[in-house]
Scaffold this motif. Sequence first.
Motif, PDB file in Angstrom:
ATOM      1  N   LYS A 202       0.964  -1.148   0.099  1.00  0.00           N
ATOM      2  CA  LYS A 202      -0.117   0.004  -0.024  1.00  0.00           C
ATOM      3  C   LYS A 202       0.959   1.313   0.032  1.00  0.00           C
ATOM      4  CE  LYS A 202      -3.801  -2.317   2.448  1.00  0.00           C
ATOM      5  NZ  LYS A 202      -4.455  -2.299   3.523  1.00  0.00           N
ATOM      6  N   ALA A 203       2.173   1.306  -0.418  1.00  0.00           N
ATOM      7  CA  ALA A 203       2.949   2.445  -0.426  1.00  0.00           C
ATOM      8  C   ALA A 203       2.786   3.260  -1.606  1.00  0.00           C
ATOM      9  CB  ALA A 203       4.454   2.030  -0.207  1.00  0.00           C
TER      10      ALA A 203
ATOM     11  N   TYR B   4       1.484   5.167  -8.304  1.00  0.00           N
ATOM     12  CA  TYR B   4       2.365   4.491  -9.374  1.00  0.00           C
ATOM     13  C   TYR B   4       1.817   3.047  -9.195  1.00  0.00           C
ATOM     14  CZ  TYR B   4       6.130   8.038  -9.301  1.00  0.00           C
ATOM     15  OH  TYR B   4       6.856   9.044  -9.554  1.00  0.00           O
ATOM     16  N   ARG B   5       1.204   2.509  -8.321  1.00  0.00           N
ATOM     17  CA  ARG B   5       0.410   1.264  -8.313  1.00  0.00           C
ATOM     18  C   ARG B   5       1.386   0.057  -8.329  1.00  0.00           C
ATOM     19  NH1 ARG B   5      -5.060   1.685  -9.108  1.00  0.00           N
ATOM     20  NH2 ARG B   5      -5.737   3.613  -9.797  1.00  0.00           N
ATOM     21  N   TYR B   6       2.621   0.376  -7.669  1.00  0.00           N
ATOM     22  CA  TYR B   6       3.631  -0.844  -7.518  1.00  0.00           C
ATOM     23  C   TYR B   6       3.100  -1.537  -6.296  1.00  0.00           C
ATOM     24  CZ  TYR B   6       6.582   2.135 -10.518  1.00  0.00           C
ATOM     25  OH  TYR B   6       7.115   2.704 -11.357  1.00  0.00           O
ATOM     26  N   SER B   7       2.914  -2.874  -6.404  1.00  0.00           N
ATOM     27  CA  SER B   7       2.757  -3.738  -5.449  1.00  0.00           C
ATOM     28  C   SER B   7       3.454  -5.106  -5.507  1.00  0.00           C
ATOM     29  CB  SER B   7       1.231  -3.962  -5.101  1.00  0.00           C
ATOM     30  OG  SER B   7       0.490  -4.422  -6.251  1.00  0.00           O
TER      31      SER B   7
ATOM     32  N   ASP C 145       5.910   8.427  -3.702  1.00  0.00           N
ATOM     33  CA  ASP C 145       4.935   7.804  -4.612  1.00  0.00           C
ATOM     34  C   ASP C 145       4.136   9.163  -5.425  1.00  0.00           C
ATOM     35  OD1 ASP C 145       3.136   6.256  -5.962  1.00  0.00           O
ATOM     36  OD2 ASP C 145       1.533   6.857  -4.208  1.00  0.00           O
ATOM     37  N   GLY C 146       4.587   9.199  -6.614  1.00  0.00           N
ATOM     38  CA  GLY C 146       4.114  10.327  -7.536  1.00  0.00           C
ATOM     39  C   GLY C 146       5.030  11.355  -7.454  1.00  0.00           C
ATOM     40  N   ALA C 147       6.350  11.292  -6.901  1.00  0.00           N
ATOM     41  CA  ALA C 147       7.118  12.351  -6.933  1.00  0.00           C
ATOM     42  C   ALA C 147       8.010  12.725  -8.229  1.00  0.00           C
ATOM     43  CB  ALA C 147       8.144  12.025  -5.838  1.00  0.00           C
ATOM     44  N   PHE C 148       8.222  11.580  -9.123  1.00  0.00           N
ATOM     45  CA  PHE C 148       8.853  11.776 -10.439  1.00  0.00           C
ATOM     46  C   PHE C 148       8.228  11.466 -11.579  1.00  0.00           C
ATOM     47  CE2 PHE C 148      11.714  10.142  -6.729  1.00  0.00           C
ATOM     48  CZ  PHE C 148      12.598  11.495  -6.737  1.00  0.00           C
TER      49      PHE C 148
ATOM     50  N   THR D 159      15.502   2.635  -6.344  1.00  0.00           N
ATOM     51  CA  THR D 159      14.548   1.551  -6.688  1.00  0.00           C
ATOM     52  C   THR D 159      13.175   2.074  -7.456  1.00  0.00           C
ATOM     53  OG1 THR D 159      15.112   0.456  -4.612  1.00  0.00           O
ATOM     54  CG2 THR D 159      12.983  -0.325  -5.694  1.00  0.00           C
ATOM     55  N   VAL D 160      12.507   3.391  -6.845  1.00  0.00           N
ATOM     56  CA  VAL D 160      11.567   3.855  -7.774  1.00  0.00           C
ATOM     57  C   VAL D 160      11.919   4.363  -9.082  1.00  0.00           C
ATOM     58  CG1 VAL D 160       9.877   5.702  -7.547  1.00  0.00           C
ATOM     59  CG2 VAL D 160      10.389   4.426  -5.584  1.00  0.00           C
ATOM     60  N   ILE D 161      12.999   5.142  -8.941  1.00  0.00           N
ATOM     61  CA  ILE D 161      13.247   5.630 -10.294  1.00  0.00           C
ATOM     62  C   ILE D 161      13.772   4.765 -11.183  1.00  0.00           C
ATOM     63  CG2 ILE D 161      15.106   7.325 -11.342  1.00  0.00           C
ATOM     64  CD1 ILE D 161      14.831   9.055  -9.058  1.00  0.00           C
ATOM     65  N   ALA D 162      14.414   3.735 -10.867  1.00  0.00           N
ATOM     66  CA  ALA D 162      14.862   2.634 -11.955  1.00  0.00           C
ATOM     67  C   ALA D 162      13.439   1.926 -12.511  1.00  0.00           C
ATOM     68  CB  ALA D 162      15.605   1.243 -11.102  1.00  0.00           C
ATOM     69  N   ALA D 163      12.639   1.645 -11.607  1.00  0.00           N
ATOM     70  CA  ALA D 163      11.161   1.114 -12.183  1.00  0.00           C
ATOM     71  C   ALA D 163      10.563   2.146 -13.130  1.00  0.00           C
ATOM     72  CB  ALA D 163      10.300   0.815 -11.030  1.00  0.00           C
TER      73      ALA D 163
END
Length: 698
Positions: free
Chosen positions: A520-521, A525-528, A643-646, A672-676
Motif C-alpha cells: 500500500k505504499a 504508481y500502483r506498485y505492489s 509515490d508520485g514524486a517523479f 528503486t522507484v526511479i529505476a522502475a
Amino acid sequence: MTVELKNRARLLLQIALNNTQADFRDGQWEAIASLIEERSKLLVVQRTGWGKSLVYFLATRLLRDRGAGPTLLISPLLALMRNQIAAADRIGIKAATINSSNTDEWQLVKTQLLAGQIDVLLISPERLANEDFTNSILLPISQKIGLFAVDEAHCISDWGHDFRPDYRRIVRILQALPQNIPVLATTATANNRVVNDIIEQLSANLRVIRGNLIRESLQLQNIALGSSAARMAWLAEQLPNLPGSGIIYTLTIKDAERLANWLISQGIDAKTYHSNLENLERQTLEDQLLNSEIKALVATTALGMGFDKPDLGFVIHYQRPGSVVHYYQQVGRAGRAVEQAYGILLSGDEDDEITNYFIRTAFPPQAHTQEVLIALNQADNGLSVPQLEQELNFSKGKIDKVLKLLSLESPAPVSKQNSKWYATPVNYQPDSDKIERLTQIRHQEQDKMREYMGENKQCLMAFLAKELDDPNPTKCGKCAVCLGESLLPEIPSLEIVNQAIQYLRRCDIIIEPRKQWPSKAFLIYRYSGNIQPNLRAEAGRALSLWGDAGWGELVKLGKYRDNNFNDAVVEGAFEMIQRWQPEPFPTWVTCVPSLNRPELVPNFAQKLADRLNLPFKPVIRKINPTRPQKEMNNSYQQAHNLDGAFAIDTWEGIKGTVFLVDDMVDSRWTFTVIAALLRQGGSGSVFPLALSLNSLAD
C-alpha cells in the motif's frame, strides 16, 4: 559437613578445569556454600575470568546430589550458552537449552526436563515472553526449581550499559516462585548504581559478594588515530607482532567488514563477526577463534558477554566504546589464562558521531510512545507492526522497542494477540524524567571514556576499576601510563597509511537491489508485490562510506562546504566503473533530481558522463515536492514518500542501459522507484551509482 562438602566441591572444580592442583578463588567457595547451606540470595560481582559460571554449576551439582530440582539459568547470548553447556558436561551435569536455534529439540528437552533428567535449563530472557514456554514448561517445574540463576545480571538494570527489556520479566517470574529458592545473580560490569538497582528489583535480601576488578595480566594502552586509514595501517603493522589470536571490536557492521577485508589483503588471517550472520556461521567463527585458527576476529558487540577463550592474546578497539563498563567488559576477554595480553584502545574522528547516534536511539522519545498508543487506541481491530509502520514515521526497530517496553509495564497498556497489538484500558504515563536521567548518564559515560582516552595521567587499569566502583582500585604497574612509555608503537608508517587510503578508494560498496514493494505504499504508481525483473534496478556501486578516509571525506566536503564534487571525485568514480565493468555497459548517464540543490548532482553526473564519453541526459523530473528521505524512518514511509514524486522524459537513446547517479544512498528506495520508472519509460538496465553510503543506515 562443611569441610566434607568443600572437599567434594574442590574435587568437582578440579574435574571441571581438568587441573588436579586447582583450588577455589577468593569468594568462590563462600558463594557456593551460602547457596547450598543457607539458601541465600546472592549477587556476585567479580572480574571477567574469575569463574562465576563455576559457582552455579558446582552449586547445581551439589544441590542435585541432595535431591534438589533443576537449576533455571537465564543467560543472554547463544554463544554464552554453548560454552556453558560444554563446561557443565565435564562435571556430570546434563544441561540443555531452549532457544531459537534448536527448535527441533524443544519437545525432547521438555520431556527430559519434566522427567527430572536435566540438571540445568538455560534460556534467554526473551524466552520468558513466550506464553507456550511459560505454560508448558516453566509452570510445571516452578515448584521444583533447585536454584534460580541470572547470568550477566547488569542487563536487568536499565541503568546498565546492556539493558535488555526482557530481563524485566525475570522479576515477575522470581516473584511467582517459592521464596526459599536460592538465587544467584552474576556480573563483571556493575557499578554501585547498577548494583543498587538489581537489589531493588530482585530482593532487598540480596547479599553482594564483590571482588577486586584489576586484571593482572592485561596491559593497557590508548592510541588516538583520527583517520580510519591510520588505524587500519597501525593494525596491519602491529597485529603480526602480537601474541596469539584476539578480537578487534568495531562500532558498526560495515566497519567490521571493511577492516577484516583490509587485513586479509595485508596477509593477515582475519574474519568478520556480527549480528547479521546466521547462528551456525557465528558458531563456526567462534570455534575458529577458540582453536586459534585465525589471527583476529573483527567483531561488533555481538561477540560480547560469555565468549570465553582463556588464552586470548589481545583485544583491540578500532573505535572508542560509549562507556567504561562497555570497554571493561570487552577488553576483559583477553589474558584470562596467560601471563601477558594486550588491551589497546584506538580512537577515531567518528567516535562521537557514532556514540551519539546510539544514545539518541537508545530510548523511544515520549512522543513516539504516545503516538503508538494513540494509533492502537484508534484501531478497531488492532495493528500489526507493518501496519504501524504505515501509520507512523518510526523505524521498525523503534516501534518494536516501544511495544516491548509498554508490554513490560504492570499493568501493561498494550497486549499482543497473534501478529497484532491492541491497546488495553490502562491509563499509562511514561516516566519521562527517568528517560532524561538515563540519557544524561549515557552522555556522562561518554565523557568518562573521553577522559580515559585523553590526557589521563593515572593508571589505566585503576581508572577502569574506579569507574566500576571497585573498593580497592590499585595501580597495575603494567599499562603505558604506569610504565611511562608506549607498549606498542603509536605512529604507523606513512607508506602503509597511503596503502590503506588507496584500499579505501578501491573498496567499492555493492548496492543490492530491492526486490519487493511495501504493501500500500504506491497508490499513485500502483506498485505492489514483488518487483518484477523488468522493473528492478541492477546491483549498483557506492564509492565510499560517508566521511571515511578514502573518498568519503572529499564527498562530505563537496556536499556541505563546496557545493561541488571536484575532479578527483569524478576520477574516483570513473576508476570504480573501470573495476566494476557492468554488463551490458551503459550507453548514457542520468541522475536523481533535487529541488533543494538542483545543480550539485547534475554537475557531477555531467562531468562523469564526459569522462566516460557518454551522453548525460537529465530525463528525470521532480514533479511533486517531498520531505527529505533522511527524515523517513521506515521502509514504508521511505517508499511512500516517493509515490508520485517523479516523471520521466523520453529521448532517442533511452533504450540503452543507463547509469543512475546520486550523491548519497541510504534506504535505496529512491534508486528503486526511479529505476522502475525508467524501465517503464523504455530504458534498458539501470545501474545505480552513489558517491557515498550512510554507514549508520538500517
